[in-house]
Write a protein that holds these residues in place. Structure first.
Motif, PDB file in Angstrom:
ATOM      1  N   SER A  75      -4.482   0.698   4.586  1.00 11.15           N
ATOM      2  CA  SER A  75      -4.947   1.890   5.297  1.00 11.15           C
ATOM      3  C   SER A  75      -5.337   1.632   6.738  1.00 11.15           C
ATOM      4  CB  SER A  75      -6.139   2.505   4.552  1.00 11.15           C
ATOM      5  OG  SER A  75      -7.196   1.561   4.448  1.00 11.15           O
ATOM      6  N   SER A  76      -5.681   0.381   7.075  1.00 12.93           N
ATOM      7  CA  SER A  76      -6.146   0.062   8.429  1.00 12.93           C
ATOM      8  C   SER A  76      -6.077  -1.441   8.632  1.00 12.93           C
ATOM      9  CB  SER A  76      -7.588   0.552   8.619  1.00 12.93           C
ATOM     10  OG  SER A  76      -8.458  -0.162   7.759  1.00 12.93           O
ATOM     11  N   PHE A 101       1.300 -16.397  -3.964  1.00 14.03           N
ATOM     12  CA  PHE A 101       0.510 -15.176  -4.007  1.00 14.03           C
ATOM     13  C   PHE A 101       1.046 -14.183  -2.972  1.00 14.03           C
ATOM     14  CE2 PHE A 101      -1.962 -18.577  -5.704  1.00 14.03           C
ATOM     15  CZ  PHE A 101      -2.744 -18.016  -6.698  1.00 14.03           C
ATOM     16  N   ALA A 102       1.285 -12.947  -3.409  1.00 13.75           N
ATOM     17  CA  ALA A 102       1.948 -11.963  -2.540  1.00 13.75           C
ATOM     18  C   ALA A 102       1.186 -10.652  -2.493  1.00 13.75           C
ATOM     19  CB  ALA A 102       3.374 -11.711  -3.017  1.00 13.75           C
ATOM     20  N   ILE A 103       1.127 -10.062  -1.308  1.00 14.11           N
ATOM     21  CA  ILE A 103       0.742  -8.671  -1.140  1.00 14.11           C
ATOM     22  C   ILE A 103       2.018  -7.848  -1.121  1.00 14.11           C
ATOM     23  CG2 ILE A 103      -0.187  -6.966   0.482  1.00 14.11           C
ATOM     24  CD1 ILE A 103      -2.419  -8.453  -0.713  1.00 14.11           C
ATOM     25  N   VAL A 104       2.112  -6.836  -1.988  1.00 14.15           N
ATOM     26  CA  VAL A 104       3.266  -5.930  -2.029  1.00 14.15           C
ATOM     27  C   VAL A 104       2.712  -4.542  -1.721  1.00 14.15           C
ATOM     28  CG1 VAL A 104       5.205  -5.083  -3.381  1.00 14.15           C
ATOM     29  CG2 VAL A 104       4.313  -7.391  -3.790  1.00 14.15           C
ATOM     30  N   SER A 105       2.988  -4.041  -0.518  1.00 15.78           N
ATOM     31  CA  SER A 105       2.207  -2.898  -0.025  1.00 15.78           C
ATOM     32  C   SER A 105       3.055  -1.730   0.469  1.00 15.78           C
ATOM     33  CB  SER A 105       1.280  -3.361   1.108  1.00 15.78           C
ATOM     34  OG  SER A 105       2.012  -3.974   2.147  1.00 15.78           O
ATOM     35  N   ASP A 106       2.353  -0.608   0.581  1.00 15.38           N
ATOM     36  CA  ASP A 106       2.860   0.624   1.194  1.00 15.38           C
ATOM     37  C   ASP A 106       1.888   1.060   2.272  1.00 15.38           C
ATOM     38  OD1 ASP A 106       5.096   0.990  -0.446  1.00 15.38           O
ATOM     39  OD2 ASP A 106       3.974   2.129  -1.937  1.00 15.38           O
ATOM     40  N   ASP A 119       2.308   0.180  13.239  1.00 17.99           N
ATOM     41  CA  ASP A 119       2.661  -1.100  13.869  1.00 17.99           C
ATOM     42  C   ASP A 119       1.472  -2.048  13.901  1.00 17.99           C
ATOM     43  OD1 ASP A 119       5.262  -0.287  14.282  1.00 17.99           O
ATOM     44  OD2 ASP A 119       4.902   0.426  16.334  1.00 17.99           O
ATOM     45  N   ALA A 120       0.279  -1.504  14.132  1.00 21.15           N
ATOM     46  CA  ALA A 120      -0.916  -2.349  14.162  1.00 21.15           C
ATOM     47  C   ALA A 120      -1.191  -2.950  12.791  1.00 21.15           C
ATOM     48  CB  ALA A 120      -2.115  -1.532  14.642  1.00 21.15           C
ATOM     49  N   ILE A 121      -0.972  -2.175  11.738  1.00 19.31           N
ATOM     50  CA  ILE A 121      -1.171  -2.672  10.374  1.00 19.31           C
ATOM     51  C   ILE A 121      -0.187  -3.785  10.053  1.00 19.31           C
ATOM     52  CG2 ILE A 121      -0.900  -2.038   7.936  1.00 19.31           C
ATOM     53  CD1 ILE A 121      -2.130   0.684   8.634  1.00 19.31           C
ATOM     54  N   LEU A 122       1.077  -3.600  10.430  1.00 18.32           N
ATOM     55  CA  LEU A 122       2.084  -4.635  10.174  1.00 18.32           C
ATOM     56  C   LEU A 122       1.786  -5.897  10.970  1.00 18.32           C
ATOM     57  CD1 LEU A 122       5.412  -2.571  10.085  1.00 18.32           C
ATOM     58  CD2 LEU A 122       4.200  -3.616   8.168  1.00 18.32           C
ATOM     59  N   GLU A 123       1.383  -5.733  12.221  1.00 20.86           N
ATOM     60  CA  GLU A 123       1.090  -6.894  13.061  1.00 20.86           C
ATOM     61  C   GLU A 123      -0.105  -7.664  12.526  1.00 20.86           C
ATOM     62  OE1 GLU A 123       1.635  -9.760  15.653  1.00 20.86           O
ATOM     63  OE2 GLU A 123       3.005  -8.058  15.378  1.00 20.86           O
ATOM     64  N   ALA A 124      -1.135  -6.941  12.081  1.00 19.56           N
ATOM     65  CA  ALA A 124      -2.307  -7.599  11.497  1.00 19.56           C
ATOM     66  C   ALA A 124      -1.929  -8.354  10.222  1.00 19.56           C
ATOM     67  CB  ALA A 124      -3.386  -6.567  11.202  1.00 19.56           C
ATOM     68  N   SER A 125      -1.044  -7.779   9.430  1.00 20.38           N
ATOM     69  CA  SER A 125      -0.596  -8.442   8.199  1.00 20.38           C
ATOM     70  C   SER A 125       0.180  -9.712   8.514  1.00 20.38           C
ATOM     71  CB  SER A 125       0.278  -7.481   7.379  1.00 20.38           C
ATOM     72  OG  SER A 125      -0.430  -6.313   7.030  1.00 20.38           O
TER      73      SER A 125
END
Length: 443
Positions: A75-76, A101-106, A119-125
């Motif tokens: 979400s953020s 270990f994986a995060i599988v997200s939407d 884009d900020a969420i993807l970059e932070a990830s």
């Protein structure tokens, strides 16, 4: 018992219509009492069924390669940091160079395909994944993985969202593991990881919710149970379901003390919490009596069995509560001697939202009580699940109606039923408290 008391009372009063009314309003509360009592009695007569396990002293063998995944929604950027911190804690608690270990997200649902903070969420990830993989390494490459999907238009919901939510994430993740070239909605994929699966295929997947704690050693115990030859899933080719062994391994889920003490609501409703190191193997009627439990979305599944039986089997936009259905097709083993932890809702509003999702999902699978059930190709097939599985679905529906039935019973006691309203009110409170004092009476 309530029905008998009411009928006898009305027979004395010679009021025939009152007998019928009493039976109508009391049968569901009476059923609650009878089911709880029967389950309690059987827990004494039938010992807990403990499945055999393999014990791995060192790294997990390649033939049992396992990935731990957390299907979630980001979400953020702050949420990203929290999710990856929890993922790191799970890895540290289950340190084994064979585990990944994986995060599988939407993204969150939206009115448009993209939003400003995507884009900020993807970059932070990406930063979090790079940070973790600098510190940790597995025998298969990176220890930590990140899969993320784009939004797709859902005409039924009139929103841009991840396809089929959690079920869709798991299904598309499985497709990639089985076929690296599968067409999915993932926009973030660790290519090196997928390349390694061609050499050493993934056999098991442990799926957790975003708030699920994975205590030390629990991942290895789950894998050891699934790896034992006596627990191996055997698929009936005619029905295309698991009829022997298990395709899913569901641990016992408890509530951690920290979560149970966050708010007054959680303190009152969360019940007994914490680790119980002396009596970890508890009784479960479904597992002990029928040899199969109920999947609640947190546990281990056999990837090959899952894809063979359930790949593209369920229709789109029809099933919210997919966990129970998956366990009826794959046979779920409830491992009461392995314990994971889930947070309890801290407010009545969050509790009600969760309960609404569960009840809505339970009624969506109503068709699986009948002889013909929906398929992914919008046609129907003969219902392959057994009678015990149908009872699980029916019992969930009964449980969803119980609060309304108790309210009707209470109002009837005040307005129509003979005798003092105080007696009927006490009966309702007795039904609500019965699971508690039945436990006290046998401890």
């Amino acid at each position: 018992l309530l029905a008998i008391v009411g009928v006898v009372t009305n027979l004395i009063a010679r009021e025939g219509w009152m007998i019928i009314l009493t039976l109508i309003v009391s049968w569901l509360p009476a059923l609650d009492l009878s089911i709880i009592s029967t389950n309690r009695l059987l827990s004494f007569l039938v010992p807990p069924r403990i499945l055999p396990k393999l014990e791995f002293k060192g790294p997990i063998p390649d033939e049992y390669r396992t990935v731990v995944i957390v299907p979630t929604m980001l979400s953020s950027t702050a949420d990203v940091e929290a999710q990856f911190e929890l993922l790191e804690i799970r890895a540290l608690a289950n340190a084994n160079e064979s585990l990944q270990f994986a995060i599988v997200s939407d993204f969150l649902d939206a009115e448009t395909e993209t939003k400003e903070d995507d884009d900020a969420i993807l970059e932070a990830s990406r930063r979090q994944i790079n940070r973790l993989n600098v510190q940790y390494h597995s025998k298969y490459g990176d220890t930590f993985l990140f899969f993320h999907r784009k939004r797709l238009w859902n005409n039924s919901e009139q929103k841009w969202m991840g396809w089929e939510r959690k079920r869709g994430k798991i299904e598309e993740f499985n497709q990639l593991l089985k076929n690296n070239d599968a067409q999915t909605s993932f926009i973030e994929i660790p290519d090196d990881f997928l390349a390694s699966t061609k050499q050493i295929p993934v056999q098991y997947v442990i799926t957790l919710d975003a708030d699920t704690k994975l205590p030390p050693g629990s991942a290895q115990m789950l894998i050891g149970t699934a790896a034992h030859p006596l627990n191996k899933a055997e698929i009936n080719p005619e029905k295309n379901i698991v009829t022997k062994g298990y395709g899913i391994f569901q641990p016992r889920i408890s509530i951690p003390p920290k979560s149970a003490n966050k708010t007054m609501f959680a303190k009152i409703y969360s019940g007994n919490v914490g680790l119980d190191p002396y009596t970890t193997a508890v009784s479960d009627i479904y597992q002990d009596l029928f040899g199969e439990g109920v999947f609640t979305g947190k546990g281990l599944y056999d990837l090959n069995a899952f894809e063979t039986v359930l790949g593209n089997r369920f229709p789109d936009n029809r099933i919210l509560s997919h966990d129970l259905l998956e366990s009826t097709y794959l046979r779920a083993a409830l491992l009461t001697d392995i314990e994971l932890f889930d947070d309890y809702p801290t407010t009545y509003l969050s509790f009600s939202k969760r309960l609404h999702r569960w009840i809505r999902g339970d009624w969506q699978i109503l068709f699986w009580l009948f002889n013909r059930v929906p398929k992914g190709d919008k046609e129907k097939e003969r219902n392959p699940i057994n009678s015990a599985s149908r009872w699980k679905i029916l019992d969930n529906l009964r449980r969803s109606l119980s609060p309304a039935a108790l309210l009707v019973f209470l109002l009837a006691g005040w307005i129509f039923l003979p005798g003092s309203a105080l007696v009927w009110t006490a009966a309702v409170f007795g039904i609500v408290a019965f699971p508690i004092y039945s436990t006290f009476s046998t401890d």
